[in-house]
Design an enzyme around this catalytic site. Structure first.
Site, PDB file in Angstrom:
ATOM      1  N   LYS A 163      -6.919   3.475  -2.636  1.00  0.00           N
ATOM      2  CA  LYS A 163      -7.220   3.382  -1.200  1.00  0.00           C
ATOM      3  C   LYS A 163      -7.393   4.787  -0.645  1.00  0.00           C
ATOM      4  CE  LYS A 163      -4.842   1.943   3.085  1.00  0.00           C
ATOM      5  NZ  LYS A 163      -3.698   1.210   3.660  1.00  0.00           N
ATOM      6  N   ASP A 208       0.862  -1.183   0.000  1.00  0.00           N
ATOM      7  CA  ASP A 208       0.000   0.000   0.000  1.00  0.00           C
ATOM      8  C   ASP A 208       0.897   1.230   0.000  1.00  0.00           C
ATOM      9  OD1 ASP A 208      -1.859  -2.019   0.396  1.00  0.00           O
ATOM     10  OD2 ASP A 208      -2.930  -0.978   2.014  1.00  0.00           O
ATOM     11  N   LYS A 260     -10.171   0.364  -1.726  1.00  0.00           N
ATOM     12  CA  LYS A 260      -9.985   0.025  -0.312  1.00  0.00           C
ATOM     13  C   LYS A 260     -10.348   1.211   0.576  1.00  0.00           C
ATOM     14  CE  LYS A 260      -6.460  -1.400   3.072  1.00  0.00           C
ATOM     15  NZ  LYS A 260      -5.115  -1.976   3.285  1.00  0.00           N
TER      16      LYS A 260
END
Length: 223
Positions: free
Chosen positions: A154, A91, A183
């Protein structure tokens, strides 16, 4: 439905003060509930990978975290190091200042450096830090992530001024279309929170409250 929800959760512990004992508890819980992954800082990737060997739980780590202000070369090195230690997903935080400056080439090149470093070895999620962006900037960040070849967008690091909102998830989903993952992270603390994010278009949830979510309880955690 509960099992489907479990497979959408990245069971997260990114606090600076996280101890070995806490990481081991995180991994044990992830195995117990069969979460999608544990999300840990790079220093814990190797140990988590060893603890989760033989399970379906993946190891996710963070890159350029939490500010996104490293150079692309440093982010790419972080990815390669993480993969060598057993990471399956990364991430990464975008260069937020460059996005604000409308230096889109740099933002895309920064994401692309991570995508290239992860190619064939790890899935890439791109953290846009939505709480710091206008809606227009959120859309642009998502478009750049798509162009750079990312797998997910995300919302948040959980370390800035705010976390995921259903409105942001809906906007991000609309921007990236059905192909990319979305996400939600930051402030998802209960089953109800999670349901609202999934209804808005989230396919993965980052939360330290995964166990509480699975038990349908509201946790008092901040992430």
């Amino acid at each position: 439905m509960e099992q489907n929800f479990a497979r959408m959760i990245d069971h997260t512990l990114l606090k600076a003060e996280a101890t070995k004992e806490q990481i081991e508890k995180l991994c044990a819980e992830a195995k117990q509930f069969n979460f999608a992954s544990v999300c840990v800082n790079p220093t814990w990737v190797k140990h988590s990978s060893e603890l989760l060997q033989g399970s379906d739980v993946l190891v996710c780590t963070v890159i350029g975290f939490p500010l996104g202000a490293n150079t692309p070369a440093v982010k790419a090195f972080e990815v390669k190091d993480a993969i060598a230690n057993g990471a399956n997903e990364v991430d990464m935080v975008i260069n937020i200042g460059a996005l604000k400056d409308k230096n889109y080439d740099l933002v895309q090149a920064d994401i692309a450096a991570v995508v290239q470093a992860a190619k064939g070895s790890a899935l890439v999620k791109v953290i846009i830090e939505s709480c710091l962006l206008t809606d227009e900037e959120k859309v642009k960040a998502c478009e750049l992530a798509v162009a750079a070849g990312a797998d997910y967008v995300k919302t948040s690091t959980g370390f800035s001024t705010g976390g995921a909102t259903a409105a942001d998830i809906a906007l991000m989903r609309k921007t990236v279309g059905p192909e990319l993952g979305v996400k939600a992270s930051g402030g998802v603390r209960s089953l109800e929170d999670m349901k609202s994010m999934v209804e808005a278009g989230a396919t993965r949830i980052g939360a330290s409250s995964g166990v509480a979510i699975m038990n349908g309880l509201i946790a008092d955690s901040n992430y």
